[in-house]
Each structure stands twice: as structure tokens, then as C-alpha cells.
Scaffold this motif. Structure first.
Motif, PDB file in Angstrom:
ATOM      1  N   THR A 135      92.583 -26.031 -20.706  1.00 35.34           N
ATOM      2  CA  THR A 135      92.360 -26.919 -19.240  1.00 35.34           C
ATOM      3  C   THR A 135      93.012 -26.182 -17.981  1.00 35.34           C
ATOM      4  OG1 THR A 135      92.120 -28.890 -20.658  1.00 35.34           O
ATOM      5  CG2 THR A 135      92.644 -29.262 -18.326  1.00 35.34           C
TER       6      THR A 135
ATOM      7  N   ALA B  22      88.706 -29.782 -25.468  1.00 30.86           N
ATOM      8  CA  ALA B  22      88.008 -30.881 -26.291  1.00 30.86           C
ATOM      9  C   ALA B  22      87.796 -30.234 -27.710  1.00 30.86           C
ATOM     10  CB  ALA B  22      86.611 -31.234 -25.592  1.00 30.86           C
TER      11      ALA B  22
ATOM     12  N   LYS C 247      89.362 -31.330 -31.318  1.00 31.89           N
ATOM     13  CA  LYS C 247      88.370 -31.711 -32.577  1.00 31.89           C
ATOM     14  C   LYS C 247      88.603 -30.833 -33.694  1.00 31.89           C
ATOM     15  CE  LYS C 247      83.578 -30.907 -33.955  1.00 31.89           C
ATOM     16  NZ  LYS C 247      83.575 -32.074 -34.842  1.00 31.89           N
TER      17      LYS C 247
ATOM     18  N   ALA D 148      83.730 -31.967 -20.026  1.00 30.13           N
ATOM     19  CA  ALA D 148      84.247 -33.311 -20.800  1.00 30.13           C
ATOM     20  C   ALA D 148      84.318 -34.284 -19.803  1.00 30.13           C
ATOM     21  CB  ALA D 148      85.873 -32.910 -21.099  1.00 30.13           C
TER      22      ALA D 148
ATOM     23  N   LEU E 138      82.273 -34.447 -29.339  1.00 29.81           N
ATOM     24  CA  LEU E 138      83.494 -34.100 -28.632  1.00 29.81           C
ATOM     25  C   LEU E 138      84.205 -35.144 -27.755  1.00 29.81           C
ATOM     26  CD1 LEU E 138      82.481 -30.429 -27.680  1.00 29.81           C
ATOM     27  CD2 LEU E 138      84.026 -31.148 -29.350  1.00 29.81           C
TER      28      LEU E 138
ATOM     29  N   TYR F 231      87.652 -36.466 -27.997  1.00 30.51           N
ATOM     30  CA  TYR F 231      88.657 -35.575 -27.870  1.00 30.51           C
ATOM     31  C   TYR F 231      88.468 -35.397 -26.370  1.00 30.51           C
ATOM     32  CZ  TYR F 231      87.790 -35.666 -32.805  1.00 30.51           C
ATOM     33  OH  TYR F 231      87.648 -36.123 -34.124  1.00 30.51           O
ATOM     34  N   GLY F 232      87.599 -35.079 -25.595  1.00 22.53           N
ATOM     35  CA  GLY F 232      87.463 -34.840 -24.375  1.00 22.53           C
ATOM     36  C   GLY F 232      88.158 -36.140 -23.677  1.00 22.53           C
TER      37      GLY F 232
ATOM     38  N   THR G 126      91.546 -36.457 -21.211  1.00 17.11           N
ATOM     39  CA  THR G 126      91.441 -36.901 -19.836  1.00 17.11           C
ATOM     40  C   THR G 126      92.081 -38.310 -19.622  1.00 17.11           C
ATOM     41  OG1 THR G 126      88.914 -36.375 -19.760  1.00 17.11           O
ATOM     42  CG2 THR G 126      89.525 -37.943 -18.154  1.00 17.11           C
TER      43      THR G 126
END
Length: 319
Positions: free
Chosen positions: A143, A163, A167, A211, A268, A271-272, A276
Motif C-alpha cells: 500500500t 489484501a 489473506k 481493493a 479478498l 482483507y482489503g 481500508t
């Protein structure tokens, strides 16, 4: 018309953009497409890109090379991000991927990725010239945070968290112990501490990457991806937390069918979404504006803005 091609090889997704300049010197996107490849599958355990992942990547790049030839693109470049910066076998994988698409693949540093993403975002929307702007790009393996200032400078910071990474690290734990989700949230907060303190009220926040656009797609209840609906729309902390609550109660199959997601996205979302959520909690406005423009467009802007010989971008191989 000078038509160029750009390929973005990410940890989860390979993307392609074919673009040109309009008579008004604006960026014209002729084709945008993507394939979920999951290059980061198994990476957390092995710190290498697996042979099945490479095989999937090669097949997609052959398809993309065919698209470039079909659209009459003579000048193109491919860049790699995320997992390619971390994998112990990245060099040999890059060599194999380059051979499949018939031109070099360049691994971007986090700073280069952030700078190109900022150029792409600016190609799609006006950022405030009176206050700081924060551009957040959530990928599969990393990121990037790009802070701009009214004076024109920009500072890029990156964390190797995305993401797919989350995971790979937490999925088995979360399935066996629901409380592990809160442990993941705590871990995300610690990862964000060095790069994202609480932002001031004056900061304009822009989010881009798969994501974030997927979360907004789900919040809007779309049945197919519509860039016009996504670009410029807002995503709030309440939106994301509501979505996380729904996703945590559902199976991947139900999530994919209910939200009309492409294969390789449903597993995903949690996780994303958690990443966020952690970012939005640190923003004073608890919201961000979503950009459908990002790294691909930034690379295209660079290519179309400076064609001095053919240094850098490669010529597309012909059969």
C-alpha cells in the motif's frame, strides 16, 4: 495517433491499458482490462513466487501481447510491483514473464509506484492546490501513501501490506477463530502507525487500487464495473464497516454471486476491507474520494508526454 500500451503486473491482478492523447492533449483510454492472476499465492510462507502463479502470469501476458498487436500498438511497457519487490526468485520470474510478452518488465520501487500513481490520479481529477492531498493506493502486496503539498512537492511512503498479503497471513486463523479478525485489525493499526498519523482537516483524501474500487462497487450495488459511477464517488468508514459486517457472515460463493464479483475478488474483500477500514479510521473526515485512474494512467502520461527515441518502453515483439 500515437497509441501506447501499459501493463501493470501486480500481486493479485495483471492489468492492461491502451491509450492515446486527444487533440486537446487529454489522456484517452482506448482499452482497460484486467485478469486476476494471484502472483502472491503462498508467498507469505515461502517468500517466493510459486510455479503455478508464474504459469498463470505467462498465459495472461501472452493474451495481453496479442491484444496490443490487435490494436496496432507499437510502443509499450510493462512494470511489476508488490510481491516482485520482495520475492527471493523475482529476477528469474521477471525474466520468464518478459519472454512471454516479448518486451522487458521493469520492477518499480515503492517511490516510483507512488509517483506514477499520483500522475495517474491527477490525469483523472483536479487535486486541491490550496491544501495537502493524500493519495492511498491499496494493492495486493503493498500500500502506497502519497502526500502532496500546495508547494508542489510529494512524499511517498509504502508498507508491504495489501489484501493478498493479509489473506495469506490471516485466513486460516480467522476461519478457526473469529476473534482472530480483531487481532488482524490490531496488526493493521500497528503497520499504519509509521506512515499514517491522524490527518488534518485540510487534507483531501483520494483512494485508488483494486481493493478500494471493489469496495465502492459493492457499496453502490453495481452488477458490472462502471468507471463513470466509480470515479469521483465517495467511500465512507460507515460504508466499509457495514460491508465488513455483511461479508463476515457470508461464504465466498454467496459474496461473489450477491455482489456480482469477478473470480478472484470475493475472497479478498474482507482483507482489503479491513485495511481500508484501518486507513479511514485515521482520516479526520472518515471518508475518501475514489479514483478509477492510478498507476496505469500515470505510466501512460509519462510515455505520451516524452517520446525521445525508444529508450525505456519496448517495441512489441511480432510473430
Amino acid at each position: 495517433m500515437d497509441r501506447i500500451g501499459v501493463l501493470d503486473l501486480g500481486t493479485n491482478t495483471f492489468r492492461i491499458l491502451i491509450a492515446a492523447r486527444t487533440a486537446q492533449n487529454l489522456l484517452e483510454r482506448n482499452l482497460v482490462d484486467r485478469r486476476v492472476v494471484r502472483m502472491g499465492e503462498g508467498f507469505v510462507q515461502s517468500m517466493k513466487i510459486s510455479a503455478p502463479s508464474v504459469k498463470r502470469g505467462v498465459e495472461v501476458l501472452k493474451e495481453f501481447a496479442s491484444l496490443l498487436r490487435h490494436h496496432g500498438v507499437d510502443r509499450a511497457q510493462a512494470v511489476a510491483t508488490g510481491v516482485f519487490r520482495e520475492a527471493g526468485n523475482a529476477a528469474e520470474v521477471i525474466e520468464e514473464l518478459s519472454a512471454s510478452c516479448r518486451f522487458p518488465v521493469r520492477v518499480l520501487t515503492a517511490a516510483e509506484e507512488g509517483a506514477c500513481t499520483l500522475k495517474g490520479v491527477r490525469a483523472g481529477m483536479d487535486l486541491s492546490v490550496e491544501s495537502e492531498s493524500l493519495v492511498v493506493d491499496i494493492g495486493g502486496g503493498s500500500t502506497e501513501f502519497v502526500m502532496t503539498s500546495p508547494l508542489g512537492g510529494a512524499r511517498v511512503q509504502s508498507i508491504p501490506v495489501g489484501a493478498v498479503y493479509l489473506k495469506e497471513r490471516y485466513e486460516s486463523l480467522i476461519f478457526s477463530d473469529p476473534e482472530a479478525f480483531h487481532g488482524m485489525q490490531d496488526w493493521i493499526d500497528k503497520a499504519l502507525d509509521p506512515v499514517l498519523p491522524m490527518a488534518s482537516e485540510a487534507v483531501t483524501c483520494i483512494g485508488t487500487g483494486g481493493a478500494i474500487t471493489t469496495l465502492l462497487y459493492m457499496v453502490l450495488g453495481l452488477k458490472r464495473y462502471d468507471p463513470a459511477r466509480i470515479h469521483g464517488a465517495g467511500l465512507t468508514l460507515d460504508d466499509v464497516e457495514s460491508l465488513i459486517g455483511e461479508v463476515r457472515k457470508s461464504s465466498f460463493v454467496r459474496i461473489r454471486k450477491h455482489f456480482h464479483l469477478e473470480k478472484g475478488r470475493a475472497d479478498l474483500v474482507l482483507y482489503g476491507g479491513a485495511l481500508t477500514q484501518g486507513i479511514l479510521k485515521r482520516l479526520s473526515g472518515r471518508s475518501l474520494k475514489v479514483s478509477d485512474y492510478g498507476l496505469l494512467e500515470g505510466l501512460a502520461v509519462e510515455m505520451l508526454g516524452d517520446r525521445k527515441g525508444d529508450a525505456g518502453p519496448g517495441e512489441i515483439g511480432r510473430d
